[in-house]
Design an enzyme around this catalytic site. Structure first.
Site, short mmCIF file in Angstrom:
data_model
loop_
_atom_site.label_atom_id
_atom_site.label_comp_id
_atom_site.label_asym_id
_atom_site.label_seq_id
_atom_site.Cartn_x
_atom_site.Cartn_y
_atom_site.Cartn_z
N LYS A 148 0.85 -1.19 0.00
CA LYS A 148 0.00 0.00 0.00
C LYS A 148 0.89 1.25 0.00
O LYS A 148 2.04 1.15 0.44
CB LYS A 148 -0.94 -0.02 1.20
CG LYS A 148 -0.32 0.49 2.50
CD LYS A 148 -1.37 0.75 3.54
CE LYS A 148 -0.83 1.69 4.58
NZ LYS A 148 -1.65 2.01 5.70
N LYS A 182 -3.81 -10.98 9.76
CA LYS A 182 -3.85 -11.16 11.22
C LYS A 182 -4.68 -12.40 11.56
O LYS A 182 -5.71 -12.65 10.95
CB LYS A 182 -4.45 -9.93 11.89
CG LYS A 182 -3.50 -8.75 11.88
CD LYS A 182 -4.10 -7.57 12.61
CE LYS A 182 -3.17 -6.38 12.61
NZ LYS A 182 -2.04 -6.53 13.52
N GLU A 216 -4.32 4.33 17.69
CA GLU A 216 -2.87 4.32 17.92
C GLU A 216 -2.52 5.38 18.95
O GLU A 216 -3.24 6.38 19.07
CB GLU A 216 -2.13 4.64 16.62
CG GLU A 216 -2.33 3.63 15.52
CD GLU A 216 -1.65 4.08 14.24
OE1 GLU A 216 -0.50 3.70 14.02
OE2 GLU A 216 -2.27 4.83 13.48
N HIS A 240 -7.64 -0.64 5.37
CA HIS A 240 -7.74 -1.55 6.51
C HIS A 240 -9.16 -1.62 7.08
O HIS A 240 -9.72 -2.70 7.28
CB HIS A 240 -6.79 -1.13 7.63
CG HIS A 240 -5.37 -1.00 7.19
ND1 HIS A 240 -4.76 -1.91 6.37
CD2 HIS A 240 -4.43 -0.07 7.46
CE1 HIS A 240 -3.51 -1.55 6.16
NE2 HIS A 240 -3.28 -0.43 6.82
P1 NAD Z 1 12.09 3.28 2.28
O1 NAD Z 1 12.22 4.66 1.74
O2 NAD Z 1 12.61 2.98 3.64
O3 NAD Z 1 12.85 2.29 1.27
C1 NAD Z 1 12.74 2.42 -0.11
C2 NAD Z 1 13.56 1.34 -0.81
O4 NAD Z 1 13.41 1.51 -2.21
C3 NAD Z 1 15.08 1.39 -0.52
O5 NAD Z 1 15.55 0.06 -0.43
C4 NAD Z 1 15.64 2.04 -1.78
O6 NAD Z 1 16.97 1.63 -2.09
C5 NAD Z 1 14.68 1.50 -2.83
N1 NAD Z 1 14.65 2.35 -4.03
C6 NAD Z 1 14.36 3.67 -4.10
N2 NAD Z 1 14.44 4.08 -5.39
C7 NAD Z 1 14.79 3.00 -6.13
C8 NAD Z 1 15.03 2.78 -7.49
N3 NAD Z 1 14.95 3.76 -8.41
N4 NAD Z 1 15.35 1.53 -7.90
C9 NAD Z 1 15.43 0.52 -7.02
N5 NAD Z 1 15.21 0.66 -5.70
C10 NAD Z 1 14.91 1.89 -5.26
O7 NAD Z 1 10.56 2.89 2.11
P2 NAD Z 1 9.71 1.85 2.99
O8 NAD Z 1 9.24 2.53 4.22
O9 NAD Z 1 10.47 0.56 3.16
O10 NAD Z 1 8.41 1.63 2.09
C11 NAD Z 1 8.42 0.83 0.91
C12 NAD Z 1 6.98 0.69 0.40
O11 NAD Z 1 6.19 0.04 1.37
C13 NAD Z 1 6.27 2.01 0.12
O12 NAD Z 1 5.40 1.83 -0.96
C14 NAD Z 1 5.48 2.26 1.38
O13 NAD Z 1 4.36 3.06 1.14
C15 NAD Z 1 5.08 0.85 1.72
N6 NAD Z 1 4.78 0.65 3.14
C16 NAD Z 1 5.73 0.89 4.09
C17 NAD Z 1 5.42 0.67 5.42
C18 NAD Z 1 6.45 0.88 6.51
O14 NAD Z 1 6.12 0.61 7.65
N7 NAD Z 1 7.64 1.32 6.20
C19 NAD Z 1 4.15 0.19 5.79
C20 NAD Z 1 3.21 -0.06 4.79
C21 NAD Z 1 3.54 0.17 3.46
#
Ligand code: NAD
Length: 485
Positions: A148, A182, A216, A240
């Site tokens: 998401k 869950k 939360e 959700h």
């Molecule tokens: P983040 O910014 O911590 O990590 C991003 C990752 O993408 C890194 O590994 C980076 O190297 C890679 N990346 C960026 N540009 C790139 C490119 N051009 N080519 C290849 N790799 C590339 O982000 P995150 O928090 O891990 O979130 C990732 C996804 O998951 C997003 O879509 C976010 O909305 C979703 N998400 C995250 C969470 C969370 O808790 N972090 C929860 C739900 C959903």
């Protein structure tokens, strides 16, 4: 009760964004736990793929540190951390360039289950799908897992569906909503459709109303910029809370199969009535009493109109639910971290015990966190002399207790969902048309706020949300359940 672990066939899982926050906090520790349980075998491989330049050794070190920090398992019968790390590789890949793609393609083993986890910004989903196809990796052995947010409105979600559909069949696309992974959420289906007890009562004739709360205690933290662009409606309700609502309200599917279940969920979304303005309350948290940042400070936008809290009253126009209100609320910086669904049954039509016995009714509570489990409030006689006084007591089924020592090790949502991807089971993933239908319902609500320039009201951190949200339920002669951990 010992849970059975059925090993999955050997697989390759490529995590795009393998160095990111989600991979470190959730995906990699989840895979480690499945490895420890013996479900992920020695032949399977995990390949991190991200933009930063690392050797496989450096990435393994990063994985090891992430597991150290975020893993919660205490037992590892399936092997050691070192054995798990041996299954891990890394490729430096740019989603928007040519770098790394041929190397990744050369690593693939033909005929093996292959999953690509898109744990990157949604703006890169199309690029990844395109390049997987261009390098021969979008074949029938492949599945993609999409995180998401899936679009920010109907138009963008539709465009994203179309982009992915160019190279992948719907049966290969796994849109993840970790709430569906869950234990309790799945148990909701088991309780409803595996027992004779509840289903005959599961309708507007016997159910007074339903409350869904996801509360939360934290604020928006470091996600301020993202959050200001989405708000609670897009971040929580559209996905959700609506998924929970669907599982509570749907008709029994003919079988527990992905399309049968998702067809029924889709019918619920399509039967949801539009929500009138007066039936929604939006809030933004204010500063703590002792001072400190409020919501506007946290999102670094003094004019932000996005909401950190939302409460609404909605109804479903179908035979089962006509006339039964569903109250939904979610918010940040509330008094406790607690998520639950409560089904509040009607009172008995007549009390033979007279007015002094008070008013009582059964409540089935499905707790998502903390202490995943369910309880059913049953009215009984208060023990002891003193006449027929009635009291409501919970029949408690906390999973960790009910399932014995192994119950404490209930797999977390990501573990279950990733294993479902490998098994090719889409039941707990959202289908494209479901996501679009959910946006089609939320879009007019959001557009209404934007066109009127509505601003959320302020609420006190550590409270149950704005006063107006309490009034939303009070005016129907009902009360919100206490938010408590
Ligand atoms: P983040 O910014 O911590 O990590 C991003 C990752 O993408 C890194 O590994 C980076 O190297 C890679 N990346 C960026 N540009 C790139 C490119 N051009 N080519 C290849 N790799 C590339 O982000 P995150 O928090 O891990 O979130 C990732 C996804 O998951 C997003 O879509 C976010 O909305 C979703 N998400 C995250 C969470 C969370 O808790 N972090 C929860 C739900 C959903």
């Amino acid at each position: 009760m010992v849970s059975r672990v059925i090993p999955v066939e050997p697989f390759d899982l490529v995590i795009f964004g393998g160095t990111g926050d989600l991979a470190r906090r959730k995906i990699l520790p989840a895979l480690f736990r499945r490895f420890c349980s013996g479900q992920m075998g020695e032949e399977s491989r995990i390949i991190g793929a991200a933009r930063s330049d690392h050797t496989a050794g450096e990435f393994r070190q990063m994985v090891s540190e992430a597991i150290e920090e975020f893993n919660t398992t205490t037992q590892c019968e399936g092997g050691t951390l070192d054995a798990f790390l041996e299954r891990i590789d890394y490729v430096h890949v740019d989603a928007r360039g040519e770098e790394g793609w041929q190397t990744l393609s050369d690593m693939m083993i033909p005929g093996r289950v292959r999953a690509f986890y898109f744990s990157v910004a949604p703006s890169l989903f199309g690029d990844l799908a395109e390049r997987l196809h261009a390098h021969g990796m979008a074949d029938s052995d492949s599945r993609i897992v999409v995180e998401k947010p899936f679009g920010r409105d109907l138009e963008t979600a539709r465009a994203l569906n179309e982009t992915l559909a160019r190279h992948f069949d719907e049966s290969q696309i796994y849109r993840i909503d970790h709430y569906l992974g869950k234990e309790t959420v799945q148990n909701l289906m088991a309780v409803r459709f595996g027992n004779m007890l509840f289903e005959p009562l599961w309708n507007s004739q016997y159910v007074d109303h339903i409350q869904i709360t996801v509360a939360e205690t934290v604020g928006v933290g470091g996600r301020g910029e993202y959050y200001d662009r989405s708000g609670a409606m897009r971040d929580m309700v559209q996905n959700h809370l609506m998924q929970l609502l669907c599982l509570i309200a749907m008709e029994p599917p003919a079988k527990f199969d992905p399309d049968a279940v998702r067809d029924e969920k889709l019918k619920v979304i399509r039967a949801l009535d539009p929500v009138e303005t007066g039936n929604i309350v939006r809030g933004q948290y204010g500063p703590e009493r002792k001072g400190g940042p409020d919501y506007l400070d946290d999102v670094e936008n003094p004019r932000a109109t996005s909401e950190s809290f939302i409460a609404m009253r909605t109804t479903i126009s179908n035979w089962r639910w006509a006339g039964t209100p569903f109250y939904l609320r979610t918010g940040k910086k509330l008094k406790a971290r607690a998520s639950e669904i409560a089904v509040i049954f009607k009172e008995t039509p007549h009390s033979i015990f007279g007015p002094e016995a008070g008013r009582h009714r059964n409540i089935l509570t499905i707790r998502l966190q903390p202490n995943e489990g369910m309880d059913l409030d049953v009215t009984i006689k208060e023990p002891g002399p003193g006449g027929m006084r009635l009291v409501d007591v919970p029949l408690d089924m906390t999973f960790a207790e009910a399932l014995g020592p192994d119950g404490e090790d209930v797999p977390d949502a990501y573990e279950r969902l990733i294993m479902d991807v490998i098994r090719g089971n889409q039941t707990l993933f959202m289908r494209g048309d479901e996501v679009e239908a959910a946006w089609a319902w939320t879009d007019p609500i959001i557009e209404g706020w934007e066109s009127r320039g509505d601003r959320p009201v302020t609420y006190e951190p550590g409270s149950s949300g704005p006063e107006d949200a309490l009034a939303l339920v009070h005016r129907d002669g009902r009360r919100w359940r206490e938010i408590r951990a």
